[in-house]
Scaffold this motif. Structure first.
Motif: not given
Length: 283
Positions: A67-70, A104-115, A119-120
């Motif tokens: 599978k290609a990575l999203p 403490p927990v810091v997270t990153e947010n992202g927006r899916l652009t393809s894929g 499939d992960l």
């Protein structure tokens, strides 16, 4: 691609338990069926045990085609939120609170652009992870997929096994790490927190070093014979979670309230660092 409602967990043998929905939600583990345990960090779900309509225990992920990575466009973490949370923690110390550890927990947010994120798991299972187990769940448009070396709890019959996995360094520094007082103290705080949660009958093995892909940790295995204390599984989870590795120490009302404030400021996913598990044939 994953179905719309699924849960999976890699077992100690390396095999995968895969459950497909619809899931029946229960308050306690079923006597004669397999179930996945899925709760949020604060264990607020009244029915955390999910019995799948279909269960498979397999050696390989069923859809093993490459599978290609999203692709995801990531945003920078909210450093101002971390600064505010750090100030909240500091106020606890300065006000005389008996606080030994808080994570403490810091997270990153992202927006899916393809894929497709579903499939992960195929990519995850195609990559060897020494000592780590893959896990995940997906329902509709949301879920969590990952791999971890940390086993929160294994229970069978009267015996419960858990571990303290804390204190970290890069590979190649084993000798200095082995006698590093700061890392040893951090690790022993986690051990002490688990001992506080499970009681005086807890047996511990000698502290050792676990070498992972890119990191080294201190590891202490712990064992409890419940013949003296026949707590149900739900009560054991409630007593042990959160361990100081992901939460706070001591397990006091004040420290718990402070940690709740910190999580509200940093807003990690509700089930991040929550227990996730699998119940099958009394184990």
């Amino acid at each position: 691609m994953l179905p719309d409602d699924i849960a999976f967990l890699q077992l100690a043998s390396g095999a995968l338990a895969i459950g497909e929905g619809p899931f029946e939600c229960l308050a306690t583990p079923p006597a004669n069926a397999a179930a996945f345990y899925h709760n949020d960090f604060w264990l607020s779900k009244n029915k955390p045990w999910r019995v799948p309509a279909k269960l498979s225990v397999v050696d390989f992920w069923p859809d093993a085609a490459p599978k290609a990575l999203p692709k995801v466009e990531w945003e920078q973490p909210r450093f101002e939120a971390f600064a505010a949370a750090f100030q909240t923690i500091g106020s606890g110390f300065s006000n005389g609170m008996q606080l030994e550890k808080l994570v403490p927990v810091v997270t990153e947010n992202g927006r899916l652009t393809s894929g497709d994120l579903r499939d992960l798991p195929a990519r995850l299972m195609a990559t060897p992870h020494r000592h780590a187990r893959a896990y995940g769940f997906w329902s509709g448009s949301q879920g969590m997929i990952g791999a971890t070396p940390e086993v929160f709890m294994t229970a069978q019959g009267a015996v419960v096994e858990t571990m303290a996995l804390a204190g970290t360094t890069a590979p190649g520094h084993a000798e200095a790490f082995r006698s590093d007082p700061k890392e040893i103290r951090e690790h022993e705080l986690v051990v002490a927190g688990i001992q506080q949660a499970l009681g005086e009958h807890l047996e511990r093995e000698p502290r050792e070093i676990l070498e992972l892909d890119g990191l080294m940790h201190f590891l202490t295995r712990l064992r409890l014979d419940r013949h003296q204390d026949s707590l149900p599984l739900n009560d054991l989870v409630q007593r042990l979670h959160p361990t100081p590795a992901v939460g706070y120490l001591p397990r006091s009302v004040k420290a718990g309230s402070l940690y709740r404030n910190v999580r509200q400021q940093l807003r990690p996913p509700a089930d991040f660092a929550a227990p996730f598990g699998f119940w099958h044939k009394g184990r």
